[in-house]
Design a protein around this motif. Structure first.
Motif, PDB file in Angstrom:
ATOM      1  N   LEU A  36       0.831  -1.200   0.000  1.00  0.00           N
ATOM      2  CA  LEU A  36       0.000   0.000   0.000  1.00  0.00           C
ATOM      3  C   LEU A  36       0.869   1.255   0.000  1.00  0.00           C
ATOM      4  N   ALA A  37       1.924   1.240   0.820  1.00  0.00           N
ATOM      5  CA  ALA A  37       2.821   2.389   0.894  1.00  0.00           C
ATOM      6  C   ALA A  37       3.382   2.703  -0.484  1.00  0.00           C
ATOM      7  N   ARG A  38       3.722   1.651  -1.237  1.00  0.00           N
ATOM      8  CA  ARG A  38       4.286   1.856  -2.568  1.00  0.00           C
ATOM      9  C   ARG A  38       3.242   2.384  -3.552  1.00  0.00           C
ATOM     10  N   SER A  39       2.034   1.802  -3.518  1.00  0.00           N
ATOM     11  CA  SER A  39       1.032   2.232  -4.498  1.00  0.00           C
ATOM     12  C   SER A  39       0.493   3.616  -4.153  1.00  0.00           C
ATOM     13  N   LEU A  40       0.499   3.978  -2.855  1.00  0.00           N
ATOM     14  CA  LEU A  40       0.037   5.309  -2.471  1.00  0.00           C
ATOM     15  C   LEU A  40       0.971   6.376  -3.006  1.00  0.00           C
ATOM     16  N   LYS A  41       2.275   6.062  -2.966  1.00  0.00           N
ATOM     17  CA  LYS A  41       3.269   7.011  -3.420  1.00  0.00           C
ATOM     18  C   LYS A  41       2.970   7.436  -4.867  1.00  0.00           C
ATOM     19  N   ALA A  42       2.541   6.462  -5.673  1.00  0.00           N
ATOM     20  CA  ALA A  42       2.234   6.740  -7.083  1.00  0.00           C
ATOM     21  C   ALA A  42       1.040   7.674  -7.213  1.00  0.00           C
ATOM     22  N   SER A  43       0.117   7.633  -6.234  1.00  0.00           N
ATOM     23  CA  SER A  43      -1.086   8.460  -6.335  1.00  0.00           C
ATOM     24  C   SER A  43      -0.956   9.761  -5.549  1.00  0.00           C
ATOM     25  N   GLY A  44       0.225  10.007  -4.995  1.00  0.00           N
ATOM     26  CA  GLY A  44       0.459  11.272  -4.306  1.00  0.00           C
ATOM     27  C   GLY A  44       0.092  11.281  -2.830  1.00  0.00           C
ATOM     28  N   ALA A  45      -0.454  10.155  -2.312  1.00  0.00           N
ATOM     29  CA  ALA A  45      -0.769  10.073  -0.887  1.00  0.00           C
ATOM     30  C   ALA A  45       0.414   9.441  -0.164  1.00  0.00           C
ATOM     31  N   LYS A  46       0.315   9.342   1.171  1.00  0.00           N
ATOM     32  CA  LYS A  46       1.434   8.813   1.924  1.00  0.00           C
ATOM     33  C   LYS A  46       0.941   7.982   3.111  1.00  0.00           C
ATOM     34  N   LEU A  47       1.617   6.848   3.315  1.00  0.00           N
ATOM     35  CA  LEU A  47       1.350   6.061   4.511  1.00  0.00           C
ATOM     36  C   LEU A  47       2.235   6.588   5.633  1.00  0.00           C
ATOM     37  N   GLU A  48       1.620   7.197   6.638  1.00  0.00           N
ATOM     38  CA  GLU A  48       2.380   7.741   7.762  1.00  0.00           C
ATOM     39  C   GLU A  48       2.464   6.707   8.870  1.00  0.00           C
ATOM     40  N   VAL A  49       3.595   6.688   9.568  1.00  0.00           N
ATOM     41  CA  VAL A  49       3.800   5.724  10.647  1.00  0.00           C
ATOM     42  C   VAL A  49       4.212   6.447  11.920  1.00  0.00           C
ATOM     43  N   THR A  50       3.499   6.170  13.001  1.00  0.00           N
ATOM     44  CA  THR A  50       3.931   6.624  14.319  1.00  0.00           C
ATOM     45  C   THR A  50       4.631   5.456  14.977  1.00  0.00           C
ATOM     46  N   PRO A  51       5.910   5.600  15.337  1.00  0.00           N
ATOM     47  CA  PRO A  51       6.632   4.450  15.883  1.00  0.00           C
ATOM     48  C   PRO A  51       6.068   3.983  17.225  1.00  0.00           C
ATOM     49  N   ALA A  52       6.364   2.734  17.575  1.00  0.00           N
ATOM     50  CA  ALA A  52       6.013   2.218  18.891  1.00  0.00           C
ATOM     51  C   ALA A  52       6.707   3.073  19.954  1.00  0.00           C
ATOM     52  N   ARG A  53       6.037   3.228  21.105  1.00  0.00           N
ATOM     53  CA  ARG A  53       6.584   4.095  22.133  1.00  0.00           C
ATOM     54  C   ARG A  53       6.394   3.469  23.508  1.00  0.00           C
ATOM     55  N   CYS A  54       7.385   3.651  24.361  1.00  0.00           N
ATOM     56  CA  CYS A  54       7.291   3.146  25.731  1.00  0.00           C
ATOM     57  C   CYS A  54       6.482   4.123  26.572  1.00  0.00           C
TER      58      CYS A  54
END
Ligand SMILES: [Zn+2]
Length: 103
Positions: free
Chosen positions: A50-68
């Motif tokens: 999904l991250a790859r195909s979104l890039k082609a359509s101008g959108a972005k998969l955002e990730v918030t890292p795991a946190r303690c």
């Protein structure tokens, strides 16, 4: 004329369901797996595609890292959807899962 979709056609629908869930707001891999009815480990694979195909359509998969939750340590190097089980800094075990969304 049935069963001619191939593996790509079969996976297109859950990926679209994932995308629409991600457009609604931040989701963990577990929440996504419940939302689209896929095992959590399969969600991870779909997210990569999904991250790859979104890039082609101008959108972005955002990730918030795991946190303690004990010391706010962020697991920035971990891109895996499964959270680590223990914090390397304070040894705490209350760790949030990484979250994803589409923007
Ligand atoms: Zn910690």
């Amino acid at each position: 004329m049935t069963g001619d979709g191939g593996p790509e056609a079969r996976s297109a629908t859950p990926r679209r369901a994932l995308e629409s869930a991600l457009r609604e707001g931040w989701r963990t891999a577990l929440e996504l797996s419940r939302a689209v009815g896929l095992p959590e480990r399969e969600v991870a694979g779909h997210l990569e595609h999904l991250a790859r195909s979104l890039k082609a359509s101008g959108a972005k998969l955002e990730v918030t890292p795991a946190r303690c939750l004990g010391c706010d340590f962020e697991f920035r190097e971990r891109s895996r959807p499964k959270p680590p089980s223990r914090c390397p800094q304070c040894r705490g075990e209350r760790i949030t899962a990484p979250r994803f969304c589409v923007r």
